[in-house]
Design an enzyme around this catalytic site. Structure first.
Site, short mmCIF file in Angstrom:
data_model
loop_
_atom_site.label_atom_id
_atom_site.label_comp_id
_atom_site.label_asym_id
_atom_site.label_seq_id
_atom_site.Cartn_x
_atom_site.Cartn_y
_atom_site.Cartn_z
CB CYS A 266 -0.95 -0.21 1.25
SG CYS A 266 -2.33 1.29 1.00
CG HIS A 350 -4.80 -3.06 2.57
ND1 HIS A 350 -4.18 -2.62 3.28
CD2 HIS A 350 -5.30 -1.83 1.95
CE1 HIS A 350 -3.83 -1.22 3.34
NE2 HIS A 350 -4.59 -0.88 2.51
CD GLU A 352 -3.62 -5.86 4.97
OE1 GLU A 352 -4.08 -4.81 5.07
OE2 GLU A 352 -3.12 -5.95 4.01
#
Length: 381
Positions: A266, A350, A352
């Site tokens: 990011c 993202h 995650e």
């Protein structure tokens, strides 16, 4: 409580207030995720932003301590269509109203979030103010919205990042299960994470893959990082304008001279691009949601991803030494790249994301795999 949302263009949305009374300013953005509102609220990358959620019912499942991605709520205010009167989930510890109130964050409900989203899509992101209280004055909110300096040129890292070095080894799952798992499986790798506002699930997923994470403040020198003898370095997510982070770009350039795996995630992806000489740009209304299609250009596979960024790297300004690996299928913007002949790569989204989607989580596998390979490792997802 009464509540009003006023945009810098003069648009006024009146609704019902919840959370904490008061005035909040920021750049307003819309997020299209249908789940994960607590992840959004506690993501440090939302610092300086007012978040409106396009899914109409927010707060159904309440809140709990396990689902927070940061130490507190980081967005300036929350705007929703409908706030349920009470949550319904066995995991709920506190309803959304009290969760925001306890942390001093105002909320606004009962407005037409579809109309608001259309305005932002057509006109682009803009500054706004939310005012909640027994009596609200739209003119006061308008003055505050127009006085907000905006996110372009904003360095917000000091407001969210770690001030001291710390270690993370906790794996995914409920705390008791995670602690038992880490007792049975000692970490075999060491990752240094430059903390610009790192989400906790980044650390959990690395721990799941046998990594002990050392979080370091943004001003940590490359020499200090190398002294920790890491297997790899991760430049994490964070808020604000990446072009202002000159120190982080210098740290990245110095570490690129080492034969070391580096993963930019990011904001870290943007720092890598800028360190390599590319330019960043402010997007019209950014990417915020959990349903963004991204294509891996090497395999043709399409990933459904979570996104949260208002700036992007201009792919046309990248040097020839960089291969573009991922692009957004919404607008064609750069989503991933790698530095040829090295173990350096990045991803804008993202991977995650929790509760999801998880299509891109294998990028963490590629990062860990690069620790044991001297040649470049292709970050397929």
């Amino acid at each position: 409580m009464q509540a009003v949302l006023v945009l810098a263009d003069g648009s006024v949305f009146r609704g019902r207030g919840f959370g904490a009374p008061g005035l909040a300013v920021g750049e307003i953005c819309f997020n299209t995720a249908m789940t994960g509102y607590q992840e959004i609220l506690t993501d440090p990358s939302y610092r300086g932003q007012i978040v409106t959620l396009t899914y109409p019912h927010i707060g159904n499942t309440g809140t709990n301590g396990e689902d927070a991605e940061g130490r507190t709520i980081f967005c300036s205010a929350l705007v929703v269509r409908n706030l349920p009167r009470r949550p319904s989930s066995w995991r709920s510890e506190e309803d959304l109203d009290h969760y925001l109130r306890r942390q001093g964050i105002p909320g606004l409900a009962d407005i037409d979030t579809r109309a608001l989203t259309r305005r932002l899509r057509e006109g682009g992101a803009q500054n706004a103010a939310v005012l909640v209280g027994d009596v609200v004055d739209p003119e006061t909110a308008l003055d505050a919205a127009r006085a907000f300096p905006g996110l372009e040129g904003a360095d917000l890292i000091a407001e969210v990042a770690s001030e001291q070095r710390s270690t993370w080894t906790l794996r995914s799952g409920h705390p008791a299960e995670a602690y038992r798992a880490q007792e049975q499986n000692a970490a075999t790798h060491h990752v240094v994470v430059y903390d610009f506002g790192a989400k906790r699930n980044i650390l959990r997923l690395l721990a799941d893959r046998g990594c002990r994470c050392t979080l370091v403040p943004p001003d940590t020198s490359p020499q200090e990082v190398l002294a920790l003898r890491p297997h790899g370095v991760l430049f994490a997510n964070g808020p604000g304008d990446p072009a202002t982070l000159h120190g982080a770009q210098q740290h990245m350039r110095a570490l690129l001279e080492q034969d070391l795996p580096i993963f930019g995630l990011c904001l870290g992806h943007q720092i890598l691009g800028l360190a390599l000489g590319a330019r960043s740009l402010k997007m019209k209304f950014g990417h915020h949601g959990a349903n963004h299609p991204v294509q891996d250009l090497r395999t043709g596979r399409v990933l459904i991803t979570s996104q949260n960024h208002g700036f992007a790297i201009d792919a046309d300004t990248l040097p020839a030494s960089v291969e573009v690996t991922h692009r957004s299928l919404f607008d064609g913007s750069l989503q991933g790249m790698r530095l040829r002949g090295t173990r350096v790569f990045s991803f804008q989204g993202h991977p995650e994301a929790g509760p999801g989607p998880h299509d891109a989580s294998s990028i963490f596998d590629a990062f860990v795999a690069s620790f044991s390979h001297r040649a470049e490792v292709t970050p397929h997802a």
